[in-house]
Write a protein that holds these residues in place. Structure first.
Motif, short mmCIF file in Angstrom:
data_model
loop_
_atom_site.label_atom_id
_atom_site.label_comp_id
_atom_site.label_asym_id
_atom_site.label_seq_id
_atom_site.Cartn_x
_atom_site.Cartn_y
_atom_site.Cartn_z
N THR A 118 5.49 3.48 29.10
CA THR A 118 4.57 2.61 29.83
C THR A 118 3.13 3.02 29.56
N VAL A 119 2.31 2.02 29.30
CA VAL A 119 0.87 2.22 29.15
C VAL A 119 0.18 1.69 30.40
N THR A 120 -0.67 2.50 30.98
CA THR A 120 -1.43 2.12 32.17
C THR A 120 -2.91 2.10 31.82
N LEU A 121 -3.54 0.95 32.04
CA LEU A 121 -4.97 0.78 31.77
C LEU A 121 -5.70 0.65 33.10
N THR A 122 -6.69 1.49 33.30
CA THR A 122 -7.55 1.43 34.48
C THR A 122 -8.92 0.93 34.03
N VAL A 123 -9.27 -0.30 34.46
CA VAL A 123 -10.52 -0.94 34.05
C VAL A 123 -11.45 -0.94 35.25
N ARG A 124 -12.59 -0.28 35.11
CA ARG A 124 -13.57 -0.19 36.20
C ARG A 124 -14.81 -1.00 35.84
N ASN A 125 -15.25 -1.83 36.75
CA ASN A 125 -16.46 -2.63 36.58
C ASN A 125 -17.66 -1.79 37.01
N GLU A 126 -18.45 -1.36 36.02
CA GLU A 126 -19.61 -0.52 36.30
C GLU A 126 -20.85 -1.35 36.65
N GLY A 127 -20.74 -2.68 36.61
CA GLY A 127 -21.89 -3.51 36.95
C GLY A 127 -22.22 -3.45 38.44
N LYS A 128 -23.42 -3.92 38.77
CA LYS A 128 -23.88 -3.86 40.16
C LYS A 128 -23.92 -5.23 40.84
N LEU A 129 -23.84 -6.32 40.06
CA LEU A 129 -24.05 -7.64 40.65
C LEU A 129 -22.86 -8.56 40.50
N ARG A 130 -22.29 -8.65 39.32
CA ARG A 130 -21.30 -9.69 39.02
C ARG A 130 -19.89 -9.13 39.00
N ALA A 131 -18.96 -9.93 39.52
CA ALA A 131 -17.54 -9.62 39.38
C ALA A 131 -17.07 -10.07 38.00
N VAL A 132 -16.01 -9.44 37.54
CA VAL A 132 -15.48 -9.72 36.21
C VAL A 132 -14.14 -10.42 36.35
N SER A 133 -14.01 -11.58 35.70
CA SER A 133 -12.74 -12.31 35.65
C SER A 133 -12.52 -12.76 34.22
N MET A 134 -11.51 -12.24 33.58
CA MET A 134 -11.24 -12.59 32.18
C MET A 134 -9.85 -12.08 31.82
N VAL A 135 -9.41 -12.47 30.66
CA VAL A 135 -8.14 -11.98 30.10
C VAL A 135 -8.47 -11.16 28.87
N ARG A 164 -14.47 -6.63 41.24
CA ARG A 164 -15.80 -6.58 41.86
C ARG A 164 -16.60 -5.38 41.36
N PRO A 165 -17.93 -5.44 41.54
CA PRO A 165 -18.76 -4.31 41.11
C PRO A 165 -18.32 -2.99 41.75
N ARG A 166 -18.30 -1.96 40.92
CA ARG A 166 -17.91 -0.61 41.33
C ARG A 166 -16.46 -0.52 41.77
N LYS A 167 -15.65 -1.53 41.42
CA LYS A 167 -14.23 -1.51 41.72
C LYS A 167 -13.45 -1.44 40.41
N GLU A 168 -12.16 -1.21 40.53
CA GLU A 168 -11.33 -1.10 39.32
C GLU A 168 -10.03 -1.86 39.49
N ALA A 169 -9.47 -2.24 38.36
CA ALA A 169 -8.16 -2.91 38.31
C ALA A 169 -7.22 -2.06 37.45
N VAL A 170 -5.97 -1.97 37.87
CA VAL A 170 -4.97 -1.19 37.15
C VAL A 170 -3.91 -2.15 36.63
N VAL A 171 -3.71 -2.14 35.32
CA VAL A 171 -2.73 -3.00 34.66
C VAL A 171 -1.85 -2.12 33.78
N ASP A 172 -0.54 -2.35 33.83
CA ASP A 172 0.36 -1.59 32.96
C ASP A 172 1.30 -2.54 32.23
N TYR A 173 1.84 -2.06 31.13
CA TYR A 173 2.82 -2.84 30.36
C TYR A 173 3.71 -1.86 29.61
N ARG A 174 4.87 -2.34 29.22
CA ARG A 174 5.82 -1.50 28.50
C ARG A 174 5.63 -1.63 26.99
#
Length: 368
Positions: free
Chosen positions: A62-79, A97-107
């Motif tokens: 399993t690969v786990t990707l932790t993506v953190r948005n380092e921006g201060k104003l805009r939220a990130v929505s994309m594929v 959201r800014p200063r937040k992170e998303a965790v996505v994993d796949y096999r």
């Protein structure tokens, strides 16, 4: 769109027609807005975790990707897309959201033996009209070694001993034989001092002994393409992995070589299995002769295990020429249409269609 807008603007103003100028202005404005929208680069930090990095073929990775948005104003929505062995794996990012992170994993697909290169994460941006698309890479890369399947082997070759007159005898396990003399170091057992030599040279000399019941194994893997049919090479890699792991479990000395001469492997378990993951078929059909000559001179061990496929007849003369330095030789012909078990050139030959049959044949060979 940019060229059409420029032409319409020129035609509208040059000939005095407001309609083409209006359309040209809209086209040029759309293109400039597309550049601005697609050109915005989100500030992302990507951390990659692979668990585990080394797996046996068919096991879960399993690969786990932790993506953190380092921006201060805009939220990130994309594929986004991650690279996995030349395949693109979608990584959806929904309103990070800014200063937040998303965790996505796949096999990771581990159905085939090999070395899989992962990453980097590619993030693409495009405008709503689809005029401009830009891709950027984030984060580091990773590697997954998919090892061949290891089949349990419960027996190991017997040791061999050389007498002073050059004869070779099989001996029982547990025998110790004089190996060499070396200088005394603090902590050595004084019972092993060779007093006659010590008196002659003036320094204490210690007798070193070796357990000659433990063979020094050389696994020679045939990696020539014409030697195999269908998945015969995968079976050969499984057989090599099984022999190496069984030998290491018994504490035996092992060296592994390829007939192409690319690799001579010694070390720990992962070193051997990683090399087998990287092994690929070659088109050098004359490689065996050069490898046999090298083994004849280097003598990496006394017990040779030769693994090849059923795509061509067994090269008995080349193997028989190694009997001087390798008193114990075993050949295994793997894949469909193998010749079965027997004896050729004075050494045993095993035949097996897959790794499971090889393990059964190995156990049935007895004290070879």
């Amino acid at each position: 769109m940019a060229v059409a807008g420029a032409l319409l603007l020129f035609a509208g103003f040059y000939f005095g027609y407001p309609e083409p100028a209006t359309i040209g202005t809209a086209a040029a404005t759309s293109f400039l807005v597309a550049l601005l929208v697609a050109g915005w680069r989100p500030k992302l930090t990507v951390t990659r975790s692979i668990e585990p990095e080394r797996v046996e073929r068919g096991e879960t990775c399993t690969v786990t990707l932790t993506v953190r948005n380092e921006g201060k104003l805009r939220a990130v929505s994309m594929v986004a897309h991650d690279v996995c062995d030349r395949m693109r794996v979608p990584v959806p990012l929904h309103r990070v959201r800014p200063r937040k992170e998303a965790v996505v994993d796949y096999r990771v697909p581990t159905e085939r033996r090999g070395v899989l290169r992962l990453g980097p994460l590619t993030v693409g941006r495009r405008d709503p009209l689809g005029l401009v698309k830009l891709s950027r890479s984030y984060g580091d890369t990773g590697t997954v070694w998919v090892h061949p399947v290891v089949h349990p082997l419960y027996t190991s070759p017997q040791g061999v001993a050389r007498s002073m007159d050059g004869q070779v005898d099989r001996i029982e396990h547990g025998s110790l034989t004089f190996h060499a003399l070396r200088e005394y170091v603090v902590g050595d057992d004084l019972r092993h001092v060779h007093w006659r030599t010590s008196a002659r040279i003036g320094d204490l000399m210690i007798r070193e002994h070796m357990d000659t019941s433990l063979p020094h194994i050389v696994v020679l893997l045939d990696d020539r393409a014409e030697s195999y049919r269908h998945d015969g090479f995968e079976t050969a890699c499984e057989a090599a992995a099984s022999v190496v792991v069984a030998a290491l479990r018994e504490g035996l000395s092992v060296a592994m070589a390829l007939t192409s001469g690319k690799t001579v492997v010694t070390g720990g378990r992962d070193d051997y299995l990683d090399a087998l993951s990287e092994a690929e078929l070659t088109l050098d059909e004359d490689a065996l002769n050069a490898t046999v000559n090298r083994l004849r001179h280097q003598r990496l061990g006394d017990t040779l295990i030769y693994l090849t496929g059923s795509g061509r007849p067994l090269e008995t003369p080349q193997l028989a020429s190694l009997r001087g330095g390798h008193p114990a030789i075993l050949a295994a012909v793997l894949g469909p249409d193998n010749p079965g078990h027997g004896s050729v050139g004075g050494f045993p030959v095993l035949g097996a269609a897959d790794g499971t049959e090889f393990a059964a044949a190995w156990h049935g060979a007895g004290a070879w």
